[in-house]
Motif scaffolding. Structure first.
Motif, PDB file in Angstrom:
ATOM      1  N   ASN A 135      -4.852  -3.342  -7.623  1.00 31.84           N
ATOM      2  CA  ASN A 135      -6.331  -2.868  -7.439  1.00 31.84           C
ATOM      3  C   ASN A 135      -6.880  -4.101  -6.393  1.00 31.84           C
ATOM      4  OD1 ASN A 135      -6.945  -0.971  -9.486  1.00 31.84           O
ATOM      5  ND2 ASN A 135      -6.661  -2.506 -11.198  1.00 31.84           N
ATOM      6  N   TYR A 164     -10.628  11.417  -1.993  1.00 34.06           N
ATOM      7  CA  TYR A 164      -9.547  10.425  -1.617  1.00 34.06           C
ATOM      8  C   TYR A 164      -8.068  11.096  -0.894  1.00 34.06           C
ATOM      9  CZ  TYR A 164      -7.685  11.237  -6.255  1.00 34.06           C
ATOM     10  OH  TYR A 164      -6.978  11.923  -7.488  1.00 34.06           O
ATOM     11  N   ASN A 210      -6.683  -5.648   3.347  1.00 40.73           N
ATOM     12  CA  ASN A 210      -7.358  -5.247   4.529  1.00 40.73           C
ATOM     13  C   ASN A 210      -6.338  -5.242   5.653  1.00 40.73           C
ATOM     14  OD1 ASN A 210     -10.457  -5.017   4.522  1.00 40.73           O
ATOM     15  ND2 ASN A 210      -9.947  -6.953   3.174  1.00 40.73           N
ATOM     16  N   SER A 211      -6.651  -4.235   6.792  1.00 41.36           N
ATOM     17  CA  SER A 211      -5.891  -4.511   8.023  1.00 41.36           C
ATOM     18  C   SER A 211      -6.347  -5.504   8.972  1.00 41.36           C
ATOM     19  CB  SER A 211      -5.791  -2.936   8.875  1.00 41.36           C
ATOM     20  OG  SER A 211      -5.581  -1.983   7.830  1.00 41.36           O
ATOM     21  N   ARG A 262      -5.837   4.979   0.798  1.00 36.39           N
ATOM     22  CA  ARG A 262      -5.463   3.576   0.678  1.00 36.39           C
ATOM     23  C   ARG A 262      -6.851   2.851  -0.220  1.00 36.39           C
ATOM     24  NH1 ARG A 262      -0.860   2.320   3.858  1.00 36.39           N
ATOM     25  NH2 ARG A 262      -0.504   4.064   5.608  1.00 36.39           N
ATOM     26  N   ASN A 263      -7.795   3.186   0.316  1.00 34.00           N
ATOM     27  CA  ASN A 263      -8.965   2.656  -0.347  1.00 34.00           C
ATOM     28  C   ASN A 263      -9.145   2.788  -1.735  1.00 34.00           C
ATOM     29  OD1 ASN A 263     -11.590   0.971  -0.170  1.00 34.00           O
ATOM     30  ND2 ASN A 263     -12.623   3.124  -0.620  1.00 34.00           N
ATOM     31  N   PHE A 264      -8.876   4.083  -2.410  1.00 31.92           N
ATOM     32  CA  PHE A 264      -8.914   4.536  -3.667  1.00 31.92           C
ATOM     33  C   PHE A 264      -7.723   4.161  -4.395  1.00 31.92           C
ATOM     34  CE2 PHE A 264      -7.670   7.687  -7.094  1.00 31.92           C
ATOM     35  CZ  PHE A 264      -8.975   7.655  -7.880  1.00 31.92           C
ATOM     36  N   PHE A 317      -7.208  -5.008  -2.699  1.00 36.88           N
ATOM     37  CA  PHE A 317      -7.607  -4.164  -1.431  1.00 36.88           C
ATOM     38  C   PHE A 317      -6.742  -5.213  -0.426  1.00 36.88           C
ATOM     39  CE2 PHE A 317      -9.369  -2.572   2.393  1.00 36.88           C
ATOM     40  CZ  PHE A 317      -8.716  -1.430   2.505  1.00 36.88           C
ATOM     41  N   SER A 375      -6.720   6.999   5.132  1.00 36.97           N
ATOM     42  CA  SER A 375      -7.561   5.848   4.918  1.00 36.97           C
ATOM     43  C   SER A 375      -8.286   5.876   3.476  1.00 36.97           C
ATOM     44  CB  SER A 375      -8.563   5.627   5.887  1.00 36.97           C
ATOM     45  OG  SER A 375      -9.250   6.531   6.026  1.00 36.97           O
ATOM     46  N   ASN A 376      -8.620   7.054   3.237  1.00 39.00           N
ATOM     47  CA  ASN A 376      -9.424   7.334   1.836  1.00 39.00           C
ATOM     48  C   ASN A 376      -8.777   7.139   0.736  1.00 39.00           C
ATOM     49  OD1 ASN A 376     -11.908   8.002   3.384  1.00 39.00           O
ATOM     50  ND2 ASN A 376     -11.807  10.138   2.410  1.00 39.00           N
ATOM     51  N   ARG A 429      -4.837   1.483  -4.189  1.00 35.10           N
ATOM     52  CA  ARG A 429      -4.658   0.293  -3.352  1.00 35.10           C
ATOM     53  C   ARG A 429      -3.428   0.025  -3.594  1.00 35.10           C
ATOM     54  NH1 ARG A 429     -10.445  -2.594  -4.186  1.00 35.10           N
ATOM     55  NH2 ARG A 429     -11.662  -1.036  -3.108  1.00 35.10           N
ATOM     56  N   GLN A 481       0.773  -1.042   0.032  1.00 38.22           N
ATOM     57  CA  GLN A 481      -0.096   0.037   0.012  1.00 38.22           C
ATOM     58  C   GLN A 481       0.826   1.172   0.073  1.00 38.22           C
ATOM     59  OE1 GLN A 481      -2.485  -0.685   3.356  1.00 38.22           O
ATOM     60  NE2 GLN A 481      -4.184  -1.367   2.370  1.00 38.22           N
TER      61      GLN A 481
END
Length: 521
Positions: free
Chosen positions: A144, A245, A148-149, A253-255, A146, A250-251, A257, A86
């Protein structure tokens, strides 16, 4: 580590006990044991049953470093190492100003290295954790997948990613990240880094002084620095300061990846690098106008290669070795050879003191190996206990360097993962092949005899880092027996070896438990 420290102080404890008791010998016997002046120390060999098991994919998202490249083991074949990571942003809600211009975008990842000398201002370095010196080629893609933590099925547990994640990441990867040649900026951008080998050279950064002269502005330890094509990063970051983003890490990392580093090919054996992502960055250098403050202000925006990451392995294990590992799994009799390979390779399993045939109320097994039960009936002091693992050098017949042999092996309790001890490879000389590893079990055997702990099955594995604490899970392994996890130092290790087992054709090198003890009464 607590247990390791405990066993490490064992020698001092034994010596103190012996010199404090008039009825005990005043000197220990053998090299470690000293001189047995009263002829009171008994040396006895006890049975060991040892055999090997192939490992399923292992957890890799808890590694302290990531690996990139290829490693060609003379026994266990070629393994390719890719990784995904990430990206994180240092600043949220930043204003980039007006009339923005991106000058360059630099990806920097340090190697592990140490200084070896200095001449004037120049420092020389030696790289650590780099194996092989032939080139590799690689690409970097937008990731692409994701990471997860936390485990989506149980948010109270951290997420686990295994070494077989590669095909999943590869199937949904995004566009390739492009590079440019800063020395020849008019050349077209390119997608593949070719003929890459890590360099131990000091990295020099330059700048223009007040006299418009190019001078060295910084001297950095060895690292690879790649110039990324700037327009992609300008569109993503600098020209999008109001994008949602960029409101939080966090925004983002989600957008976005992260990045996927993929080895595309290698020359010969290639090379393998352990990379330090702790200080790895993508730095966007830009200029802009800040109204009522300054025009053409030079600034930079930093992305860190932090957060979730996973290393992905593809091991081309020769079919012959696969069969040998499978054939060596014999819990009843043990094996002629023991196979150890880091990562999703192989470990060996050890049962001490032979079978449990008698001792129960019905004349059958009682849950305690017969040799152990017999030894417990005596009042003894364990002076020393060890296992000697001799290297099967015939397995390294095709090796081009003695450095391919792992320097350390680790012995641990398979059920609770407590460390019993470790052995360092012994050689006749620094340039010669490895002879054996010797692992001390003195405190462990003493605790078993006293009933402080119960005897259990042991695991033996290679380890890349003796100071690494923790375990890596093994993915859904129930065959040939249940193995839930291995020490993290073994999961990250790339090397392998073959050792003589308890059924070795060479009687002098057969694995056995040696115990030196003194009868108190």
């Amino acid at each position: 580590m607590k247990n390791l420290l405990k066993y490490g102080t064992m020698v001092i404890a034994i010596v103190f006990v012996l010199i404090s008791c008039d009825t005990d010998p005043t000197e220990l016997g053998g090299e470690f044991l000293g001189i047995d002046v009263d002829n009171t120390i008994i040396e006895e060999d006890f049975e060991v049953t040892a055999y090997s098991a192939r490992l399923n994919p292992v957890q890799t998202n808890n590694f302290g470093s990531v690996q990139l490249g290829t490693y060609n083991d003379p026994i266990y074949g070629k393994t390719t190492y890719d990784f995904v990571t990430q990206l994180g942003i240092n600043s949220a809600g930043i204003s980039f100003g007006e009339n923005r211009r991106v000058d360059s975008v630099i990806l920097t990842i340090p190697y592990f290295s140490r200084s070896t000398g200095q001449t004037g201002e120049a420092t020389t370095y030696q790289l650590d954790s780099v194996y092989g010196n032939e080139p590799i080629n690689f690409k970097i893609f937008r990731n692409n997948y994701f990471l997860n933590s936390f485990d989506p099925e149980n948010v109270e547990q951290a997420a686990t990613y295994f070494s077989d994640l590669g095909p999943t990441v590869n199937d949904i990867k995004g566009e390739a990240i492009e590079f440019i040649d800063l020395e020849n900026p008019s050349n077209p951008a390119f997608e593949e880094v070719t003929n890459f080998t890590p360099s131990p050279e000091e990295v020099l950064l330059t700048a223009q002084n007040s006299d418009n002269e190019t001078v060295v502005s910084s001297r950095l330890s060895p690292r690879f620095r790649l110039a990324l094509e700037p327009n992609f990063w300008k569109d993503l970051i600098v020209d999008n300061e109001n994008a949602e983003y960029l409101d939080s890490d966090s925004n983002f990392r989600n957008f976005f990846r992260g990045l996927y580093f993929q080895v595309t090919s290698s020359t010969g054996n290639g090379n393998l690098s352990y990379l330090n992502l702790t200080d790895a960055t993508i730095q966007i250098f830009y200029t802009s106008d800040i109204p009522d403050v300054q025009e053409n202000l030079a600034s930079s925006f930093i992305l860190n290669l932090t957060g979730g990451r996973a290393v992905m392995l593809n091991n081309e294990l020769p079919s012959g070795i696969q069969d040998q590992i499978s054939d060596s799994f014999n819990p009843e009799n043990g094996s002629e050879r023991l196979y150890l390979k880091g990562g999703p390779g192989a470990i060996s399993l050890i049962d001490l003191f032979g079978p449990d045939l008698i001792g129960g109320s019905d004349g059958g097994p009682d849950g305690v190996p017969d040799q152990l039960a017999s030894l417990r009936r005596n009042d003894i002091l364990v002076n020393e206990a060890n296992l000697e693992f001799y290297v099967d050098q015939t397995a390294f017949a095709n090796a081009t360097s003695v450095s391919v042999e792992p320097e350390n092996i680790l012995l641990y309790n398979l059920s609770n993962r407590s460390i019993i001890g470790f052995g360092t490879l012994q050689r006749n000389d620094s340039s010669g092949p490895g002879i054996k590893y010797e692992v001390s079990l003195t405190q462990y055997i003493s605790d078993i005899l006293s009933g402080t702990i119960e005897i259990g099955q042991l695991g033996i594995c290679v380890t890349q880092n003796l100071s690494a604490v923790g375990a890596s899970r093994v993915k859904n392994q129930t065959q040939p027996q249940l193995i839930e996890s291995i020490p993290i130092g073994s999961a990250i290790s790339h090397e392998g070896t073959v050792l003589h087992g308890n059924l070795s054709s060479d009687p002098e090198k057969r694995l056995k438990l040696k115990i030196f003890y003194t009868e108190i009464n």
